[in-house]
Design a protein around this motif. Sequence first.
Motif, PDB file in Angstrom:
ATOM      1  N   PHE A  47      23.907  44.266  48.650  1.00 39.77           N
ATOM      2  CA  PHE A  47      23.100  43.847  49.801  1.00 39.77           C
ATOM      3  C   PHE A  47      23.400  42.395  50.165  1.00 39.77           C
ATOM      4  O   PHE A  47      23.517  42.047  51.350  1.00 39.77           O
ATOM      5  N   ALA A  48      23.519  41.546  49.150  1.00 39.59           N
ATOM      6  CA  ALA A  48      23.820  40.138  49.406  1.00 39.59           C
ATOM      7  C   ALA A  48      25.192  39.983  50.055  1.00 39.59           C
ATOM      8  O   ALA A  48      25.368  39.194  50.998  1.00 39.59           O
ATOM      9  N   THR A  49      26.162  40.736  49.561  1.00 40.75           N
ATOM     10  CA  THR A  49      27.511  40.690  50.132  1.00 40.75           C
ATOM     11  C   THR A  49      27.500  41.158  51.584  1.00 40.75           C
ATOM     12  O   THR A  49      28.121  40.545  52.453  1.00 40.75           O
ATOM     13  N   PHE A  50      26.786  42.235  51.846  1.00 39.10           N
ATOM     14  CA  PHE A  50      26.696  42.730  53.221  1.00 39.10           C
ATOM     15  C   PHE A  50      26.040  41.690  54.125  1.00 39.10           C
ATOM     16  O   PHE A  50      26.479  41.480  55.266  1.00 39.10           O
ATOM     17  N   GLY A  51      24.982  41.053  53.623  1.00 37.21           N
ATOM     18  CA  GLY A  51      24.301  40.043  54.421  1.00 37.21           C
ATOM     19  C   GLY A  51      25.211  38.893  54.806  1.00 37.21           C
ATOM     20  O   GLY A  51      25.147  38.374  55.929  1.00 37.21           O
ATOM     21  N   VAL A  52      26.095  38.505  53.896  1.00 42.01           N
ATOM     22  CA  VAL A  52      27.032  37.406  54.164  1.00 42.01           C
ATOM     23  C   VAL A  52      28.109  37.838  55.154  1.00 42.01           C
ATOM     24  O   VAL A  52      28.516  37.057  56.027  1.00 42.01           O
ATOM     25  N   GLY A  83      30.781  46.218  66.035  1.00 40.62           N
ATOM     26  CA  GLY A  83      29.668  45.841  65.181  1.00 40.62           C
ATOM     27  C   GLY A  83      28.663  46.974  65.078  1.00 40.62           C
ATOM     28  O   GLY A  83      28.882  48.082  65.572  1.00 40.62           O
ATOM     29  N   GLY A  84      27.530  46.680  64.449  1.00 41.72           N
ATOM     30  CA  GLY A  84      26.525  47.700  64.249  1.00 41.72           C
ATOM     31  C   GLY A  84      26.010  48.322  65.531  1.00 41.72           C
ATOM     32  O   GLY A  84      25.775  49.535  65.588  1.00 41.72           O
ATOM     33  N   ARG A  85      25.824  47.525  66.560  1.00 39.57           N
ATOM     34  CA  ARG A  85      25.301  48.050  67.823  1.00 39.57           C
ATOM     35  C   ARG A  85      26.229  49.095  68.431  1.00 39.57           C
ATOM     36  O   ARG A  85      25.784  50.017  69.114  1.00 39.57           O
ATOM     37  N   GLU A  86      27.518  48.927  68.211  1.00 31.40           N
ATOM     38  CA  GLU A  86      28.495  49.843  68.808  1.00 31.40           C
ATOM     39  C   GLU A  86      28.693  51.122  67.991  1.00 31.40           C
ATOM     40  O   GLU A  86      29.029  52.171  68.559  1.00 31.40           O
ATOM     41  N   ILE A  87      28.500  51.060  66.694  1.00 33.95           N
ATOM     42  CA  ILE A  87      28.886  52.208  65.862  1.00 33.95           C
ATOM     43  C   ILE A  87      27.712  52.961  65.246  1.00 33.95           C
ATOM     44  O   ILE A  87      27.852  54.132  64.892  1.00 33.95           O
ATOM     45  N   GLY A 126      38.304  54.668  64.614  1.00 34.33           N
ATOM     46  CA  GLY A 126      39.000  53.426  64.308  1.00 34.33           C
ATOM     47  C   GLY A 126      38.110  52.364  63.705  1.00 34.33           C
ATOM     48  O   GLY A 126      38.438  51.176  63.727  1.00 34.33           O
ATOM     49  N   ALA A 127      36.976  52.793  63.154  1.00 34.31           N
ATOM     50  CA  ALA A 127      36.048  51.837  62.536  1.00 34.31           C
ATOM     51  C   ALA A 127      35.976  52.100  61.034  1.00 34.31           C
ATOM     52  O   ALA A 127      34.892  52.263  60.456  1.00 34.31           O
ATOM     53  N   GLY A 128      37.143  52.147  60.404  1.00 30.71           N
ATOM     54  CA  GLY A 128      37.219  52.373  58.966  1.00 30.71           C
ATOM     55  C   GLY A 128      36.946  51.118  58.175  1.00 30.71           C
ATOM     56  O   GLY A 128      36.834  50.022  58.729  1.00 30.71           O
ATOM     57  N   PRO A 129      36.868  51.222  56.860  1.00 29.59           N
ATOM     58  CA  PRO A 129      36.520  50.076  56.019  1.00 29.59           C
ATOM     59  C   PRO A 129      37.541  48.945  56.038  1.00 29.59           C
ATOM     60  O   PRO A 129      37.207  47.804  55.705  1.00 29.59           O
ATOM     61  N   SER A 130      38.796  49.236  56.409  1.00 29.90           N
ATOM     62  CA  SER A 130      39.824  48.187  56.419  1.00 29.90           C
ATOM     63  C   SER A 130      39.853  47.402  57.734  1.00 29.90           C
ATOM     64  O   SER A 130      40.609  46.444  57.870  1.00 29.90           O
ATOM     65  N   ARG A 131      39.014  47.790  58.687  1.00 28.97           N
ATOM     66  CA  ARG A 131      39.060  47.174  60.011  1.00 28.97           C
ATOM     67  C   ARG A 131      38.472  45.764  60.029  1.00 28.97           C
ATOM     68  O   ARG A 131      38.940  44.887  60.759  1.00 28.97           O
ATOM     69  N   SER A 132      37.430  45.526  59.249  1.00 26.34           N
ATOM     70  CA  SER A 132      36.798  44.202  59.230  1.00 26.34           C
ATOM     71  C   SER A 132      36.011  44.031  57.937  1.00 26.34           C
ATOM     72  O   SER A 132      35.743  45.007  57.215  1.00 26.34           O
ATOM     73  N   ALA A 133      35.616  42.791  57.646  1.00 28.98           N
ATOM     74  CA  ALA A 133      34.802  42.524  56.455  1.00 28.98           C
ATOM     75  C   ALA A 133      33.445  43.207  56.572  1.00 28.98           C
ATOM     76  O   ALA A 133      32.898  43.719  55.586  1.00 28.98           O
ATOM     77  N   PHE A 134      32.884  43.210  57.773  1.00 31.35           N
ATOM     78  CA  PHE A 134      31.602  43.885  58.005  1.00 31.35           C
ATOM     79  C   PHE A 134      31.695  45.367  57.653  1.00 31.35           C
ATOM     80  O   PHE A 134      30.844  45.903  56.932  1.00 31.35           O
ATOM     81  N   LEU A 135      32.717  46.033  58.152  1.00 28.97           N
ATOM     82  CA  LEU A 135      32.865  47.463  57.893  1.00 28.97           C
ATOM     83  C   LEU A 135      33.173  47.737  56.428  1.00 28.97           C
ATOM     84  O   LEU A 135      32.716  48.736  55.861  1.00 28.97           O
ATOM     85  N   ALA A 152      32.096  45.943  53.874  1.00 26.77           N
ATOM     86  CA  ALA A 152      30.831  45.787  53.152  1.00 26.77           C
ATOM     87  C   ALA A 152      29.903  46.960  53.428  1.00 26.77           C
ATOM     88  O   ALA A 152      29.196  47.446  52.530  1.00 26.77           O
ATOM     89  N   TYR A 153      29.916  47.439  54.675  1.00 29.81           N
ATOM     90  CA  TYR A 153      29.059  48.568  55.050  1.00 29.81           C
ATOM     91  C   TYR A 153      29.458  49.835  54.285  1.00 29.81           C
ATOM     92  O   TYR A 153      28.610  50.507  53.678  1.00 29.81           O
ATOM     93  N   PHE A 154      30.746  50.170  54.309  1.00 25.51           N
ATOM     94  CA  PHE A 154      31.200  51.378  53.624  1.00 25.51           C
ATOM     95  C   PHE A 154      30.955  51.283  52.114  1.00 25.51           C
ATOM     96  O   PHE A 154      30.621  52.284  51.470  1.00 25.51           O
ATOM     97  N   THR A 155      31.114  50.093  51.558  1.00 26.04           N
ATOM     98  CA  THR A 155      30.907  49.926  50.116  1.00 26.04           C
ATOM     99  C   THR A 155      29.451  50.124  49.738  1.00 26.04           C
ATOM    100  O   THR A 155      29.140  50.859  48.780  1.00 26.04           O
ATOM    101  N   LEU A 156      28.555  49.508  50.487  1.00 25.25           N
ATOM    102  CA  LEU A 156      27.128  49.624  50.180  1.00 25.25           C
ATOM    103  C   LEU A 156      26.621  51.048  50.372  1.00 25.25           C
ATOM    104  O   LEU A 156      26.030  51.642  49.457  1.00 25.25           O
ATOM    105  N   VAL A 157      26.854  51.609  51.548  1.00 21.41           N
ATOM    106  CA  VAL A 157      26.352  52.956  51.834  1.00 21.41           C
ATOM    107  C   VAL A 157      27.069  53.996  50.972  1.00 21.41           C
ATOM    108  O   VAL A 157      26.454  54.956  50.487  1.00 21.41           O
ATOM    109  N   GLY A 158      28.371  53.800  50.763  1.00 24.51           N
ATOM    110  CA  GLY A 158      29.129  54.723  49.933  1.00 24.51           C
ATOM    111  C   GLY A 158      28.679  54.710  48.485  1.00 24.51           C
ATOM    112  O   GLY A 158      28.638  55.765  47.832  1.00 24.51           O
ATOM    113  N   THR A 159      28.322  53.528  47.964  1.00 22.96           N
ATOM    114  CA  THR A 159      27.826  53.445  46.586  1.00 22.96           C
ATOM    115  C   THR A 159      26.518  54.213  46.442  1.00 22.96           C
ATOM    116  O   THR A 159      26.302  54.929  45.456  1.00 22.96           O
ATOM    117  N   HIS A 160      25.649  54.076  47.443  1.00 21.02           N
ATOM    118  CA  HIS A 160      24.404  54.856  47.419  1.00 21.02           C
ATOM    119  C   HIS A 160      24.721  56.352  47.461  1.00 21.02           C
ATOM    120  O   HIS A 160      24.108  57.148  46.732  1.00 21.02           O
TER     121      HIS A 160
END
Length: 206
Positions: free
Chosen positions: A46-51, A61-65, A129-138, A140-148
Amino acid sequence: MHVKPDQHGSHAGGHHGHGEHDSGGNTVLGFWIYLMSDCLIFATLFATFGVLAANTAGAPGGREIFDLPYVAIETVILLISSFTFGMAGLHLQAGAKAKVMQWLGITFVFGAVFIVMEIHEFMALIAEGAGPSRSAFLSAYFTLVGTHGLHVTAGLLWLATMIHQVWRFGLDGVVRRRLACLSLFWHFLDLIWICVFTFVYLRGVL
């Protein structure tokens, strides 16, 4: 000297093998230690995603996807699975073996639907085209949600195991302790998902 065999020997031996290494106090304490370590893992994610949430590098970003109604349905499904597990717990206290298995099975179905929906969401994002390698945000998102999601998958395997154990051994002390630990784990995952829904999805679209 001839020793008369116990007429229930085979059953008792099997039951003894079922619980001989299962010390109640150690099991519960060890599980709480594991749960606390899991809390640290998710806190770090969560902290990593927040950063990294603002580091989209030109990617969506989140609004688009994020499809908030879709994720809301996922959330309701997981919360319902927590309710159905609670029903299994009530029947466990009443000693109703068949009802316990029934409600555990219903919980499994809801958990499996949640995972299928999450996989569908991930595949749709990657296809767009919004896979985990596209940006740091994505990433962190895939890692957090995927871990859950991996934790829920592990919970499903545990559920299937416990349904088998209830069927085979009944509602003895060992099975009750293991179901109690699984209940804590499942409700913990619900709590984490509420945090994900609020911190990742709601915050991401606002």
